[in-house]
Design an enzyme around this catalytic site. Structure first.
Site, short mmCIF file in Angstrom:
data_model
loop_
_atom_site.label_atom_id
_atom_site.label_comp_id
_atom_site.label_asym_id
_atom_site.label_seq_id
_atom_site.Cartn_x
_atom_site.Cartn_y
_atom_site.Cartn_z
CB ILE A 124 -0.99 0.00 1.19
CG1 ILE A 124 -1.92 1.20 1.08
CG2 ILE A 124 -0.28 -0.07 2.54
CD1 ILE A 124 -3.18 1.06 1.91
CD GLU A 243 -3.97 0.07 8.35
OE1 GLU A 243 -3.00 0.86 8.39
OE2 GLU A 243 -4.82 0.09 7.43
NE ARG A 269 28.98 -11.57 31.58
CZ ARG A 269 30.20 -11.82 31.15
NH1 ARG A 269 30.59 -13.08 30.94
NH2 ARG A 269 31.03 -10.83 30.90
N GLY A 340 25.63 -6.00 28.40
CA GLY A 340 26.98 -5.45 28.29
C GLY A 340 27.48 -5.54 26.87
N GLY A 341 28.78 -5.81 26.70
CA GLY A 341 29.39 -5.86 25.37
C GLY A 341 28.77 -6.90 24.46
N GLY A 364 3.25 3.66 10.80
CA GLY A 364 1.86 3.59 11.23
C GLY A 364 1.37 4.84 11.95
#
Length: 380
Positions: A124, A243, A269, A340-341, A364
């Protein structure tokens, strides 16, 4: 949290969608992302699996399912997998309602049957280089010449613009009539005067092709008018609440998925001899995200119920759209920080989500446009 929206039939359909994603999308996601384009055959496979065009009546090849919860299930599962490149939500939540609501019998035979079979993909085309949020500023024109419409203009940021077999184009058909001077006209692939421009190079959602489209004395049959001449702008507005709710649905599902993977990472971690999630600051951050996601989920589910009883308003959807997409962006950013990294490495889902999420507060209807709509409704 427990959700009461769905019946066993819905959950069976969710399993079907998950199976389709694991079978047809997951093995190809990386390839499509690198190429910037999905395989068109995925839409035929989606139709065969029953996850595309299910709202189309059985006489046109669909399943005749008029239940927005089925749309929700497809949107949620695609978001959870990070499959934004596959335009099933575009086709099910945007294109199908236009074709169901605005077509005549001949158009249904031409277009709905092929949509339901996955043989015809759509886009569209509303946005233009100088008209994004301000659609009333669109300049693409169409004038009647006998039994044809002649279209001239340019569109940009068009999702599925490269792969689409047909495009619903917002055209100005009466330059003197303001909002009442727009119409929707379907332009099919191969029409003389219709050309696709660049496949645009984006920050994220790279598998979702986004393109420029050009129309130069593009002639289409008068029968390609979708809906009523002069009502194009209003046709767009009629479908916008659902939508925008669909965008909110995908935002919450995507945010929940990244949050869940981050919770596990924060437990596994270890830093300074303890899990990173056990540090008070991180624990508070995780608690805040959990709370905000639960609250957003309750609101969005309540709006899905309003779709079912036909009471969803444009303001309801605007609230959900801006809040949930901003929350999605916030959650992904905080989850990346907790990684983190490693969060900056694309092998981790949070990194890809960080790229993909940025567009959600723009497409939108921007956050600012949503807030303006809400404020105007309050009389300001």
């Amino acid at each position: 949290m427990t959700r009461t929206l769905f019946t066993p039939d819905h959950e069976e359909f969710r399993s079907l969608v998950k199976g389709f994603i694991s079978r047809e999308i997951a093995p190809n996601s990386e390839k499509w992302n690198e190429r910037g384009l999905v395989d068109k055959a995925v839409y035929k496979a989606a139709a065969e699996a029953g996850v595309l065009g299910f709202s189309v009546p059985t006489e046109y090849g669909g399943l005749g399912i008029d239940d927005f919860r089925y749309n929700v299930l497809v949107t949620e599962e695609l978001a959870r997998h990070g499959s934004g490149g596959v335009a099933l939500t575009l086709l099910n939540d945007i294109i199908a309602p236009y074709l169901l609501r605005l077509t005549d019998e001949a158009q249904r035979q031409r277009w709905l049957t092929k949509l339901a079979a996955g043989e015809m993909t759509w886009a569209i085309a509303m946005s233009e280089p100088a008209a994004g949020s301000d659609l009333a500023g669109a300049r693409t024109s169409a004038h009647r010449d006998g039994d044809e419409w002649v279209i001239n203009g340019q569109k940009t940021f068009i999702s599925n613009g490269i792969l689409s077999d047909a495009v619903v184009v917002l055209c100005r058909t009466d330059p003197e009539a303001g909002h009442k001077g727009f119409s929707l006209i379907v332009v099919e692939d191969g029409t003389p005067g219709f050309e696709r421009g660049r496949k645009l190079d984006k920050i994220g959602l790279r598998a979702q092709d986004t393109a420029e489209l050009f129309f130069s004395d593009c002639r289409v049959p008068a029968s390609n008018l979708l809906g009523t001449e002069g009502r194009g702008f209003y046709h767009l507005m009629e479908n916008l609440p659902s939508e925008r709710l669909a965008i909110a649905v995908g935002a919450i599902a995507g945010a929940e998925t990244i949050f869940d993977t981050t919770k596990k990472y924060a437990k596994d971690r270890v830093a300074f001899g303890q899990s990173i999630g056990s540090f008070q600051h991180n624990r508070f951050t995780i608690a805040e995200m959990s709370t905000e996601l639960d609250i957003a989920r309750i609101y969005v589910d309540s709006l899905i119920e309003r779709v079912l009883d036909d009471t969803l308003t444009a303001v309801d959807a605007a609230k959900a759209k801006w809040w949930c997409t901003e929350l999605h962006k916030k959650v992904v950013d905080q989850c990346l920080q907790l990684h983190g990294g490693y969060g900056y490495m694309l092998e981790y889902p949070v990194a890809r989500a960080y790229q993909d999420v940025r567009i959600s507060t723009i497409l939108g209807g921007t956050t600012e446009i949503m807030k303006d709509l809400i404020g105007r409704d309050m009389g300001f």
